[in-house]
Design a protein around this motif. Sequence first.
Motif, mmCIF file in Angstrom:
data_model
loop_
_atom_site.group_PDB
_atom_site.id
_atom_site.type_symbol
_atom_site.label_atom_id
_atom_site.label_comp_id
_atom_site.label_asym_id
_atom_site.label_seq_id
_atom_site.Cartn_x
_atom_site.Cartn_y
_atom_site.Cartn_z
ATOM 1 N N LEU A 187 0.809 -1.212 0.000
ATOM 2 C CA LEU A 187 0.000 0.000 0.000
ATOM 3 C C LEU A 187 0.849 1.272 0.000
ATOM 4 N N VAL A 188 1.909 1.293 0.786
ATOM 5 C CA VAL A 188 2.725 2.499 0.942
ATOM 6 C C VAL A 188 3.447 2.853 -0.355
ATOM 7 N N GLY A 189 3.930 1.860 -1.080
ATOM 8 C CA GLY A 189 4.666 2.133 -2.317
ATOM 9 C C GLY A 189 3.921 3.029 -3.284
ATOM 10 N N PRO A 190 2.777 2.589 -3.782
ATOM 11 C CA PRO A 190 2.069 3.431 -4.748
ATOM 12 C C PRO A 190 1.342 4.627 -4.125
ATOM 13 N N LEU B 210 10.109 0.968 -5.878
ATOM 14 C CA LEU B 210 8.949 0.856 -6.770
ATOM 15 C C LEU B 210 9.180 -0.121 -7.926
ATOM 16 N N VAL B 211 10.377 -0.131 -8.467
ATOM 17 C CA VAL B 211 10.638 -0.944 -9.662
ATOM 18 C C VAL B 211 11.063 -2.368 -9.318
ATOM 19 N N PHE B 212 11.813 -2.534 -8.237
ATOM 20 C CA PHE B 212 12.359 -3.854 -7.911
ATOM 21 C C PHE B 212 11.672 -4.493 -6.705
ATOM 22 N N GLN B 213 11.588 -3.744 -5.593
ATOM 23 C CA GLN B 213 11.061 -4.340 -4.365
ATOM 24 C C GLN B 213 9.551 -4.516 -4.390
ATOM 25 N N TRP B 214 8.822 -3.592 -4.983
ATOM 26 C CA TRP B 214 7.365 -3.687 -4.979
ATOM 27 C C TRP B 214 6.863 -4.937 -5.710
ATOM 28 N N PRO B 215 7.408 -5.263 -6.893
ATOM 29 C CA PRO B 215 6.991 -6.536 -7.507
ATOM 30 C C PRO B 215 7.362 -7.755 -6.652
ATOM 31 N N VAL C 257 7.348 -7.770 -3.438
ATOM 32 C CA VAL C 257 6.329 -7.786 -2.385
ATOM 33 C C VAL C 257 5.100 -8.547 -2.877
ATOM 34 N N LEU C 258 4.672 -8.250 -4.098
ATOM 35 C CA LEU C 258 3.523 -8.975 -4.669
ATOM 36 C C LEU C 258 3.796 -10.476 -4.731
ATOM 37 N N LEU C 259 4.974 -10.837 -5.227
ATOM 38 C CA LEU C 259 5.337 -12.259 -5.306
ATOM 39 C C LEU C 259 5.389 -12.896 -3.918
ATOM 40 N N ASN C 260 5.937 -12.171 -2.958
ATOM 41 C CA ASN C 260 6.062 -12.734 -1.611
ATOM 42 C C ASN C 260 4.710 -12.918 -0.935
ATOM 43 N N ILE C 261 3.800 -12.003 -1.154
ATOM 44 C CA ILE C 261 2.451 -12.178 -0.595
ATOM 45 C C ILE C 261 1.814 -13.431 -1.189
ATOM 46 N N TYR C 262 1.901 -13.564 -2.499
ATOM 47 C CA TYR C 262 1.359 -14.764 -3.148
ATOM 48 C C TYR C 262 2.087 -16.016 -2.651
ATOM 49 N N GLY C 263 3.416 -15.924 -2.544
ATOM 50 C CA GLY C 263 4.207 -17.073 -2.100
ATOM 51 C C GLY C 263 3.840 -17.532 -0.695
ATOM 52 N N ILE C 264 3.596 -16.586 0.210
ATOM 53 C CA ILE C 264 3.192 -16.949 1.573
ATOM 54 C C ILE C 264 1.806 -17.593 1.560
ATOM 55 N N LEU C 265 0.869 -16.929 0.903
ATOM 56 C CA LEU C 265 -0.522 -17.409 0.936
ATOM 57 C C LEU C 265 -0.703 -18.743 0.216
ATOM 58 N N ALA C 266 0.077 -18.974 -0.828
ATOM 59 C CA ALA C 266 -0.056 -20.217 -1.596
ATOM 60 C C ALA C 266 0.996 -21.257 -1.210
ATOM 61 N N SER C 267 1.819 -20.949 -0.215
ATOM 62 C CA SER C 267 2.876 -21.857 0.262
ATOM 63 C C SER C 267 3.760 -22.353 -0.884
ATOM 64 N N LYS C 268 4.258 -21.417 -1.674
ATOM 65 C CA LYS C 268 5.115 -21.761 -2.814
ATOM 66 C C LYS C 268 6.541 -22.032 -2.336
ATOM 67 N N ARG C 269 7.202 -22.994 -2.992
ATOM 68 C CA ARG C 269 8.573 -23.359 -2.633
ATOM 69 C C ARG C 269 9.545 -22.228 -2.893
ATOM 70 N N TRP C 270 9.287 -21.426 -3.909
ATOM 71 C CA TRP C 270 10.206 -20.360 -4.290
ATOM 72 C C TRP C 270 10.112 -19.143 -3.382
ATOM 73 N N PHE C 271 9.179 -19.146 -2.436
ATOM 74 C CA PHE C 271 9.013 -18.008 -1.536
ATOM 75 C C PHE C 271 10.302 -17.672 -0.799
ATOM 76 N N ASN C 272 11.025 -18.686 -0.328
ATOM 77 C CA ASN C 272 12.271 -18.421 0.404
ATOM 78 C C ASN C 272 13.283 -17.675 -0.462
ATOM 79 N N THR C 273 13.329 -17.994 -1.730
ATOM 80 C CA THR C 273 14.272 -17.329 -2.637
ATOM 81 C C THR C 273 13.886 -15.879 -2.864
ATOM 82 N N THR C 274 12.629 -15.618 -3.185
ATOM 83 C CA THR C 274 12.210 -14.234 -3.428
ATOM 84 C C THR C 274 12.282 -13.412 -2.143
#
Length: 141
Positions: free
Chosen positions: A21-24, A72-77, A79-96
């Motif tokens: 939320l804070v980014g944009p 905005l260009v690097f960390q914000w995307p 953040v989106l991936l990490n939210i999805y990774g946490i909620l969907a328990s994705k294996r790649w979450f630790n990497t992102t």
Amino acid sequence: MGILCKVVDTVLLVAFVVMLLVGPLIDAQLVLPETTFPEVRIRLKQSYAVEYQDYLRVEKPHFFVALVWLELVFQWPLVLLNIYGILASKRWFNTTCLIYGASVITAMAASLGELPGSQNASDKLLKMYSPFMGVGVLALL
């Protein structure tokens, strides 16, 4: 150990939603023209800058503008991936999350190094910026 990981993931999820939320809403105003934003968002940013005496947002030093672009260009995307990774328990979450944490720690080292050295930072402002370093460390783990 499983409970501790869930607690850390929950803390990170809350931090990621805040950053989402804070980014944009707030940070983008530092790098884009004011005419791009509605008056209510401009007033929100101005009231924050006054309340916390955030001279970085008022004076807009070049290094800080570059850090906002990084966010905005690097960390914000991420953040989106990490939210999805946490909620969907994705294996790649630790990497992102590791990539995000390293980026946040690097950016916060620059910001937190500037604040005490400038003699312009209030204790309230330091307390506002410091938790983001903690989020970076948690994400790095």
